[in-house]
Design an enzyme around this catalytic site. Structure first.
Site, PDB file in Angstrom:
ATOM      1  N   HIS A  19       0.846  -1.186   0.000  1.00 55.08           N
ATOM      2  CA  HIS A  19       0.000   0.000   0.000  1.00 55.08           C
ATOM      3  C   HIS A  19       0.884   1.240   0.000  1.00 55.08           C
ATOM      4  O   HIS A  19       2.102   1.159  -0.148  1.00 55.08           O
ATOM      5  CB  HIS A  19      -0.980  -0.029   1.180  1.00 55.08           C
ATOM      6  CG  HIS A  19      -0.346  -0.121   2.537  1.00 55.08           C
ATOM      7  ND1 HIS A  19       0.615   0.770   2.971  1.00 55.08           N
ATOM      8  CD2 HIS A  19      -0.530  -0.995   3.561  1.00 55.08           C
ATOM      9  CE1 HIS A  19       0.976   0.459   4.189  1.00 55.08           C
ATOM     10  NE2 HIS A  19       0.319  -0.624   4.570  1.00 55.08           N
ATOM     11  N   HIS A  22       4.149   1.257   2.263  1.00 49.41           N
ATOM     12  CA  HIS A  22       5.274   0.493   1.705  1.00 49.41           C
ATOM     13  C   HIS A  22       5.882   1.222   0.522  1.00 49.41           C
ATOM     14  O   HIS A  22       7.091   1.274   0.343  1.00 49.41           O
ATOM     15  CB  HIS A  22       4.810  -0.879   1.182  1.00 49.41           C
ATOM     16  CG  HIS A  22       4.079  -1.708   2.189  1.00 49.41           C
ATOM     17  ND1 HIS A  22       2.789  -2.125   1.997  1.00 49.41           N
ATOM     18  CD2 HIS A  22       4.455  -2.205   3.380  1.00 49.41           C
ATOM     19  CE1 HIS A  22       2.405  -2.842   3.028  1.00 49.41           C
ATOM     20  NE2 HIS A  22       3.397  -2.911   3.888  1.00 49.41           N
ATOM     21  N   CYS A 127      -0.463  -8.495  22.500  1.00 47.01           N
ATOM     22  CA  CYS A 127      -1.207  -8.112  21.291  1.00 47.01           C
ATOM     23  C   CYS A 127      -0.730  -8.968  20.120  1.00 47.01           C
ATOM     24  O   CYS A 127       0.457  -8.992  19.813  1.00 47.01           O
ATOM     25  CB  CYS A 127      -1.021  -6.634  20.954  1.00 47.01           C
ATOM     26  SG  CYS A 127      -1.772  -6.197  19.341  1.00 47.01           S
ATOM     27  N   CYS A 130       0.779  -6.755  17.341  1.00 52.30           N
ATOM     28  CA  CYS A 130       2.150  -6.283  17.601  1.00 52.30           C
ATOM     29  C   CYS A 130       3.106  -7.458  17.765  1.00 52.30           C
ATOM     30  O   CYS A 130       4.316  -7.293  17.698  1.00 52.30           O
ATOM     31  CB  CYS A 130       2.217  -5.451  18.874  1.00 52.30           C
ATOM     32  SG  CYS A 130       1.257  -3.942  18.834  1.00 52.30           S
ATOM     33  N   CYS A 144      -5.086  -2.141  22.158  1.00 53.29           N
ATOM     34  CA  CYS A 144      -3.774  -1.805  21.624  1.00 53.29           C
ATOM     35  C   CYS A 144      -3.896  -0.527  20.797  1.00 53.29           C
ATOM     36  O   CYS A 144      -4.758  -0.409  19.940  1.00 53.29           O
ATOM     37  CB  CYS A 144      -3.246  -2.933  20.739  1.00 53.29           C
ATOM     38  SG  CYS A 144      -1.813  -2.419  19.769  1.00 53.29           S
ATOM     39  N   HIS A 147      -3.366  -1.251  17.009  1.00 49.69           N
ATOM     40  CA  HIS A 147      -4.219  -2.198  16.305  1.00 49.69           C
ATOM     41  C   HIS A 147      -5.687  -2.127  16.673  1.00 49.69           C
ATOM     42  O   HIS A 147      -6.516  -2.829  16.084  1.00 49.69           O
ATOM     43  CB  HIS A 147      -3.695  -3.626  16.517  1.00 49.69           C
ATOM     44  CG  HIS A 147      -2.374  -3.832  15.870  1.00 49.69           C
ATOM     45  ND1 HIS A 147      -1.190  -3.675  16.552  1.00 49.69           N
ATOM     46  CD2 HIS A 147      -2.052  -4.094  14.581  1.00 49.69           C
ATOM     47  CE1 HIS A 147      -0.189  -3.867  15.702  1.00 49.69           C
ATOM     48  NE2 HIS A 147      -0.677  -4.108  14.515  1.00 49.69           N
ATOM     49  N   LYS A 298      -4.782   6.390   9.909  1.00 46.63           N
ATOM     50  CA  LYS A 298      -3.449   5.898   9.588  1.00 46.63           C
ATOM     51  C   LYS A 298      -3.587   4.695   8.657  1.00 46.63           C
ATOM     52  O   LYS A 298      -4.456   3.860   8.847  1.00 46.63           O
ATOM     53  CB  LYS A 298      -2.777   5.501  10.903  1.00 46.63           C
ATOM     54  CG  LYS A 298      -1.623   4.558  10.747  1.00 46.63           C
ATOM     55  CD  LYS A 298      -1.299   3.928  12.094  1.00 46.63           C
ATOM     56  CE  LYS A 298      -0.634   2.590  11.864  1.00 46.63           C
ATOM     57  NZ  LYS A 298      -0.476   1.816  13.084  1.00 46.63           N
ATOM     58  N   LYS A 301      -1.214  -2.045   7.769  1.00 46.62           N
ATOM     59  CA  LYS A 301      -1.553  -3.331   7.176  1.00 46.62           C
ATOM     60  C   LYS A 301      -2.858  -3.846   7.776  1.00 46.62           C
ATOM     61  O   LYS A 301      -3.697  -4.388   7.105  1.00 46.62           O
ATOM     62  CB  LYS A 301      -0.436  -4.334   7.458  1.00 46.62           C
ATOM     63  CG  LYS A 301       0.889  -3.879   6.883  1.00 46.62           C
ATOM     64  CD  LYS A 301       2.032  -4.739   7.406  1.00 46.62           C
ATOM     65  CE  LYS A 301       3.069  -3.867   8.069  1.00 46.62           C
ATOM     66  NZ  LYS A 301       4.402  -4.425   8.114  1.00 46.62           N
TER      67      LYS A 301
HETATM   68 ZN   LIG Z   1      -0.957  -4.146  18.662  1.00 47.02          ZN
END
Ligand SMILES: [Zn+2]
Length: 518
Positions: A19, A22, A127, A130, A144, A147, A298, A301
């Site tokens: 995306h 990257h 997590c 993570c 998290c 995430h 943001k 992924k």
């Molecule tokens: Zn996380």
């Protein structure tokens, strides 16, 4: 200036397609590598794929296929995307390569033998996104921060790297090398992590195979695999030929990483301490970029927003997309992506400013000097002003690229283009050609513009490789980038008189608003 330059992108996690995040990091790395190469430095650019860990297993389970199939699939997509976009790399490393596994296992064994690794039970908030245990600071409303998902409580017996033993050294390293992590905001952030006693302990570097089998086996305990971050970071060593590659010491001494701010902690804390324990110098710079926000979120992924690079390429041309990415993001800060802003930027800078200089110069050379770069007469004050604007750009681009202010480098180039356009307005060769008293100066004017374009194209070539080559080709200098060197070839007066020019189609056509998707 050093003789070599070793640059790495992050190795990308293989659970989705490339995306904008990257693409940005890879474009920045490609541009830096091209620039250093243009300066005559032996340059090595490493990119690749991070293929172990739980998220790959999750993606494999969702699709009911073995994890290696998932990583083969995405790794091939990343590679072909970069190839198709002309993003050049010297090596594409995969962490499932036997060569990498060997290096990781060798390092683990060395650290184990040196007493840097111990076994202990540990529990906490974990997590899956993570792939680590979270601290209180990582949580927002119990989720998290990165995430937006709830951590699980986990207890495990695991192997730990005595990371905290190296913190005192690391703080000293930060003090002695103020630009180790740049821009400065991330240096401060990393130092704050280091000084916060509650935040960081020793680093858990294993996962029991009973729970996670997808990883590199610990050489001293076959019931465990290596923690994915430990394995991933080592790619930078493997890629440079560690431990006994002939060129490893030279390239490693000039190693720089490009990373996103979400992976600051592993790169600024885990990585240098791992290297210190091994007796290897830290990289020279960690260059940390911010996030592209799309619709004010943001792009990660996990959240799955995508601005697919091949779609952008098909819609606007990849050089235009590259230009927008590097010009509109201040390296280190977040930026908002919108196609509206992209169109506005490309129209203003490339179509109107640079495109205008290209088309006016080539059209008038065709009309007034028989499609050849003319022999100039002695220049006057206005000619010297253009020459000096280009010389300033050459110097400023070098400084800005080396300090990672790519948007400033582009500004500097466009300022010189502005100066050349103003010069044309001042000399108005389209009128002068019809005025017997001024007609004699037209050759000097067009020579000056052709030479300004040549130097501009040379300076822009790391940023806009295709369009720069095209500008040079239209000046009769096809292939001039091959073997070109900065700063020598950017000095004034090198364009061959008589070089055949060609007008061609508009190089940077204005993007009309009806082409913009709603
Ligand atoms: Zn996380």
């Amino acid at each position: 200036m050093s003789a070599v330059f070793y640059l790495t992108t992050p190795i990308y996690y293989m659970n989705g397609e490339p995306h904008i995040g990257h693409t940005y990091a890879t474009v920045v790395a490609d541009t830096l590598a091209r620039y250093h190469r243009l300066c005559g430095e032996r340059t090595f650019l490493l990119t690749g794929s991070d293929e172990h860990g739980e998220k790959v297993l999750e993606a494999a389970a969702e699709r009911g296929v073995p994890p290696q199939e998932i990583t083969d699939h995405y790794s091939a997509i990343f590679r072909s995307t970069w190839d198709e976009l002309g993003l050049h790399y010297d090596r594409f490393i995969r962490t499932t390569e036997p060569a990498h596994r060997q290096v990781v296992q060798g390092i683990l064994q060395t650290l184990f033998d040196r007493g840097q690794i111990y076994f202990q039970e540990y529990g906490g908030n974990y997590c899956v996104g993570c792939e680590r245990f979270l601290t209180e600071r990582d949580l927002v409303d119990g989720l998290c921060r990165d995430h937006e998902r709830a951590p699980e409580h986990r207890t495990e017996s695991n192997y730990f790297f005595k990371m905290t033993e190296h913190f005192e050294w690391l703080v000293g390293h930060f003090e002695e090398h103020p630009d180790f992590v740049r821009p400065e905001r991330y240096r401060n952030e990393a130092l704050a992590m280091l000084r916060d006693e509650s935040g960081l302990g020793d680093l858990c570097i294993s996962r029991p195979k009973s729970r996670l089998h997808w990883g590199i086996e610990l050489p001293f305990d076959a019931d465990y695999v290596c923690y994915v971050w430990f394995d991933a970071l080592v790619n930078y060593l493997t890629g440079a030929g560690y431990p006994d590659g002939e060129e490893f010491p030279e390239f490693w001494s000039e190693c720089q990483h490009v990373i996103g701010k979400d992976i600051l902690k592993p790169h600024a804390i885990f990585w240098p301490t791992m290297l210190h324990a091994l007796g290897v110098e830290p990289p020279r710079h960690l260059n940390v970029h911010g996030f592209w926000n799309v619709d004010d979120r943001k792009v990660s992924k996990s959240l799955g927003n995508m601005v697919a690079p091949l779609i952008m390429r098909d819609r606007y041309g990849f050089d235009a997309f590259r230009y927008y990415l590097m010009r509109d993001m201040v390296f280190g800060l977040d930026a908002s992506f919108s196609e509206e802003a992209l169109v506005a930027r490309v129209n203003a800078d490339l179509a109107n400013n640079l495109g205008n200089l290209v088309s006016r110069t080539l059209n008038m050379t065709e009309r007034f000097t028989e499609g050849r770069v003319p022999e100039p007469g002695p220049g006057d004050e206005p000619e010297r002003a253009v020459e000096s604007a280009l010389a300033q750009a050459v110097a400023e681009v070098d400084r800005r690229v080396r300090e990672m202010a790519l948007h400033r480098a582009l500004e500097a180039i466009l300022r010189a283009v502005d100066a050349a356009n103003r010069y044309l307005e001042q000399r108005e060769p389209w009128k002068a050609a019809k005025d017997p008293e001024r007609a004699g100066g037209v050759a000097t004017t067009l020579y000056t513009c052709c030479e300004a374009l040549r130097i501009t194209a040379l300076l822009l070539s790391p940023f806009l490789p295709e369009k720069s080559a095209e500008i040079l080709a239209r000046l009769g200098l096809e292939g001039a980038l091959k073997g070109a060197r900065l700063p020598a070839d950017a000095s004034w007066g090198r364009i061959p008189v008589g070089s055949p020019t060609s007008v061609g189609k508009p190089l940077f056509p204005r993007i009309e608003s009806e082409e913009q998707p709603a």
